[in-house]
Design an enzyme around this catalytic site. Structure first.
Site, PDB file in Angstrom:
ATOM      1  N   HIS A  57       0.794  -1.228   0.000  1.00 18.69           N
ATOM      2  CA  HIS A  57       0.000   0.000   0.000  1.00 18.69           C
ATOM      3  C   HIS A  57       0.832   1.288   0.000  1.00 18.69           C
ATOM      4  O   HIS A  57       0.258   2.381  -0.020  1.00 18.69           O
ATOM      5  CB  HIS A  57      -0.916   0.013   1.237  1.00 18.69           C
ATOM      6  CG  HIS A  57      -0.129   0.095   2.500  1.00 18.69           C
ATOM      7  ND1 HIS A  57       0.471  -1.008   3.059  1.00 18.69           N
ATOM      8  CD2 HIS A  57       0.205   1.140   3.276  1.00 18.69           C
ATOM      9  CE1 HIS A  57       1.140  -0.637   4.143  1.00 18.69           C
ATOM     10  NE2 HIS A  57       0.991   0.668   4.288  1.00 18.69           N
ATOM     11  N   HIS A  72       1.716   6.953  -0.812  1.00 15.06           N
ATOM     12  CA  HIS A  72       0.822   6.123   0.010  1.00 15.06           C
ATOM     13  C   HIS A  72      -0.458   5.892  -0.776  1.00 15.06           C
ATOM     14  O   HIS A  72      -1.185   6.825  -1.088  1.00 15.06           O
ATOM     15  CB  HIS A  72       0.524   6.821   1.337  1.00 15.06           C
ATOM     16  CG  HIS A  72       0.086   5.886   2.405  1.00 15.06           C
ATOM     17  ND1 HIS A  72      -1.174   5.324   2.427  1.00 15.06           N
ATOM     18  CD2 HIS A  72       0.749   5.373   3.471  1.00 15.06           C
ATOM     19  CE1 HIS A  72      -1.270   4.531   3.476  1.00 15.06           C
ATOM     20  NE2 HIS A  72      -0.109   4.533   4.120  1.00 15.06           N
TER      21      HIS A  72
END
Length: 149
Positions: A57, A72
Site C-alpha cells: 500500500h 501512500h
C-alpha cells in the site's frame, strides 16, 4: 532541485484535503495528494532513485540527492493486508521516474470502504523547501506535483 511527478492519473487535491489528520496536517512531511482515476492502475516512481521501503500500500523512493518521496496508496489501506495490491519491484531496486512500482485498483479500495486518495510526501522536508505544489486540477502520470530545492 528535485522534481516530483505524479505516480498516477487523477486530480491533485492538496494534503489538507486528505481524509487523515496525520497526512492532512503534514505531520509525515509536506507535499500534495492525488485522487486517482478509478479502475485498475499502476502507481509509478515519482523520481529516479532507489526503493528504500516497499509495502503493498505504500513505497518510498530516495533520489540521488537523498530526497525521499513517500507514495501512500489510499488511506488506511494497510488494513487490507495487501489484498488488491501487487508489488512490481523489490526493496533495494533502482528505478527510473515512471517505472511501475505497484499495481492496484482504486475502485476496489473504495469498495472496501477505504479512501483511494494518495498522499505524495517529501520526507524530512519543510513546506518552505517545496515550490510549484499542485493542489488542484487534473494530473496524468508524470505531471509535476512539486519541486524540492
Amino acid at each position: 532541485m528535485t522534481t516530483v511527478t505524479s505516480p498516477m492519473a487523477g486530480r491533485a487535491i492538496g494534503l489538507s484535503a486528505v481524509p487523515d489528520p496525520v497526512f492532512a496536517g503534514a505531520m509525515v512531511g509536506p507535499g500534495t495528494a492525488v485522487d486517482p482515476v478509478r479502475g485498475p492502475a499502476e502507481a509509478v516512481a515519482p523520481v529516479d532513485g532507489v526503493v528504500v521501503s516497499l509495502h503493498p500500500h505504500a513505497f518510498v523512493v530516495v533520489d540521488p540527492d537523498g530526497h525521499g518521496v513517500l507514495v501512500h496508496l489510499g488511506i488506511d489501506t494497510v488494513q487490507l493486508n495487501g489484498v488488491g495490491f501487487e508489488t512490481l519491484v523489490n526493496k533495494g531496486d533502482t528505478v527510473t521516474r515512471g517505472r511501475p512500482v505497484v499495481r492496484w485498483n482504486p475502485a476496489a479500495v473504495e469498495a472496501a470502504g477505504k479512501s483511494p486518495i494518495c498522499p505524495v510526501v517529501a520526507l524530512e522536508a519543510t513546506r518552505e523547501s517545496l515550490s510549484e505544489v499542485a493542489e488542484d486540477g487534473a494530473v496524468t502520470v508524470g505531471t509535476l506535483l512539486f519541486s524540492w530545492r
